[in-house]
Write a protein that holds these residues in place. Structure first.
Motif, PDB file in Angstrom:
ATOM      1  N   UNK A   1     -38.311 -24.038  33.649  1.00  0.00           N
ATOM      2  CA  UNK A   1     -37.996 -22.977  32.685  1.00  0.00           C
ATOM      3  C   UNK A   1     -36.421 -23.014  32.115  1.00  0.00           C
ATOM      4  N   UNK A   2     -35.760 -24.115  32.612  1.00  0.00           N
ATOM      5  CA  UNK A   2     -34.287 -24.018  32.523  1.00  0.00           C
ATOM      6  C   UNK A   2     -33.796 -24.985  31.532  1.00  0.00           C
TER       7      UNK A   2
ATOM      8  N   UNK B   1     -31.215 -23.279  29.142  1.00  0.00           N
ATOM      9  CA  UNK B   1     -30.177 -22.778  29.917  1.00  0.00           C
ATOM     10  C   UNK B   1     -29.172 -23.925  30.386  1.00  0.00           C
ATOM     11  N   UNK B   2     -29.976 -25.068  30.774  1.00  0.00           N
ATOM     12  CA  UNK B   2     -28.946 -26.416  31.158  1.00  0.00           C
ATOM     13  C   UNK B   2     -28.155 -26.784  29.802  1.00  0.00           C
TER      14      UNK B   2
ATOM     15  N   UNK C   1     -26.994 -25.044  27.439  1.00  0.00           N
ATOM     16  CA  UNK C   1     -26.135 -24.039  27.225  1.00  0.00           C
ATOM     17  C   UNK C   1     -25.038 -24.399  28.107  1.00  0.00           C
ATOM     18  N   UNK C   2     -25.276 -24.654  29.191  1.00  0.00           N
ATOM     19  CA  UNK C   2     -24.212 -24.884  30.405  1.00  0.00           C
ATOM     20  C   UNK C   2     -23.441 -25.893  30.081  1.00  0.00           C
TER      21      UNK C   2
ATOM     22  N   UNK D   1     -20.146 -29.097  31.615  1.00  0.00           N
ATOM     23  CA  UNK D   1     -20.748 -29.323  33.016  1.00  0.00           C
ATOM     24  C   UNK D   1     -21.851 -30.256  32.896  1.00  0.00           C
ATOM     25  N   UNK D   2     -21.985 -31.402  33.662  1.00  0.00           N
ATOM     26  CA  UNK D   2     -23.187 -32.366  33.508  1.00  0.00           C
ATOM     27  C   UNK D   2     -24.118 -31.883  34.636  1.00  0.00           C
ATOM     28  N   UNK D   3     -25.001 -31.396  34.055  1.00  0.00           N
ATOM     29  CA  UNK D   3     -26.080 -30.908  35.154  1.00  0.00           C
ATOM     30  C   UNK D   3     -27.026 -31.922  35.778  1.00  0.00           C
TER      31      UNK D   3
ATOM     32  N   UNK E   1     -30.770 -28.433  39.939  1.00  0.00           N
ATOM     33  CA  UNK E   1     -30.548 -27.160  40.018  1.00  0.00           C
ATOM     34  C   UNK E   1     -31.703 -26.408  41.143  1.00  0.00           C
TER      35      UNK E   1
END
Ligand SMILES: [Zn+2]
Ligand SMILES: [Zn+2]
Ligand SMILES: [Zn+2]
Ligand SMILES: [Zn+2]
Lengths: 166, 166
Positions: free
Chosen positions: B113-114, B117-118, B120-121, B127-129, B132
């Motif tokens: 579900x992210x 959001x990721x 956007x982050x 910020x390299x995701x 989570x």
DNA sequence: CCCGATTTGATAAGGATTATAATTCTTCTG
DNA sequence: CAGAAGAATTATAATCCTTATCAAATCGGG
């Protein structure tokens, strides 16, 4: 600061708790280190500087109490210790975290990014959301920038070598 | 099941580790309890049923190894113990959790579900995701349904009383 | 079968948190 | 203001989870 402490005092009184000097000192440490993520031990050491007679157990109890009152959130980043994070006053959600796997830094995102996701979860999974924990693990902007700078540097060196060879 | 174990065996060999009988027994327990969230102790007790000679330290070591290989994810729901959660094979993200504050149940959301959001982050916070952790705390569908049923019941009783009074 | 490396099991050690019990502080009452 | 009840605190012991240690067992290649 004083206002904030007074409001916490009222919250305590509302539940028949007192704001003792030890509790106040602990709250002050939390307020003064608002952006940090202190462990109980960290808090203990900082409080000791102002109130050297305080005991570790009291700090644990106070942090537990503040968690109950939702003044702080207890969070665990997987390093074996619980950390205590002051809630933004009036915030109705727990903020998100960015944990850097390279330098260990923990940054915060105060903005709520989960509104839509929570609506979806409530509808689709029929789950009444009361709170959430969202943490991203990855590489922070500082480490990314450092890397980029290094890459540029390497590239320049390469060019120099090319020149030397010719 | 066997196929899955074989693939894990290959992953181990690729890093010069062996699939010893103890490790295999541990993996089997994890596979057989895929939807659970077992602590090291839980795993230990279950493995002991099949391989009574295994030691607790070996279970801890194996779980650590599997975490390193990303076969399992280590997660903490705030109750003081680490839990080990098998990754969906081929999943490129760690699934989300729904923790019920009423009955303690932990349900899973496998769907990611992210994604948005990721993105956007990464863009906004630079910020390299890489990973989570997302957990919702609230009231699960079973407890909600139970509540609703009770409310209906109460309401019916009320109506009966009204009738009696008249 | 032998050798070197890996892995294991039992147990000790470590670290974080909670429980305990005696003492101190507060507050209330007469 | 003394005395008593209750709340909170301190120091420390106990507990719980996890990791470290090390001798013994196992494995795999020559
Ligand atoms: Zn935070
Ligand atoms: Zn970093
Ligand atoms: Zn429930
Ligand atoms: Zn899970």
């Amino acid at each position: 600061m004083e206002g904030r402490i007074n409001r916490i005092k009222k919250q305590l009184h509302a539940q028949k708790y007192k704001l003792t000097p030890q509790r106040e000192a602990t709250v002050r440490v939390l307020l003064e280190n608002e952006q940090d993520h202190l462990s109980a031990e960290d808090v203990y050491l900082l409080v000791k500087e102002k109130a050297p007679e305080i005991g570790l157990a009291t700090v644990y109890r106070t942090l537990e109490l503040l968690t109950e009152l939702k003044v702080v959130d207890k969070i665990n980043f997987g390093d074996g210790v619980s950390r205590y994070d002051l809630r933004q006053e009036g915030a109705n959600h727990f903020h998100h975290h960015l944990v850097c796997i390279e330098c260990g830094a923990v940054d915060e995102i105060q903005e709520d990014l989960l509104g839509d996701v929570e609506k979806l979860v409530e509808r689709r999974w029929h789950f009444k959301v009361k709170d959430h924990r969202l943490t991203f693990h990855g590489i922070c902007h500082r480490c990314l920038e450092k890397r980029e700078a290094e890459n540029r540097q390497d590239h320049e060196n390469e060019l120099e070598h090319e020149v030397e060879k010719v």
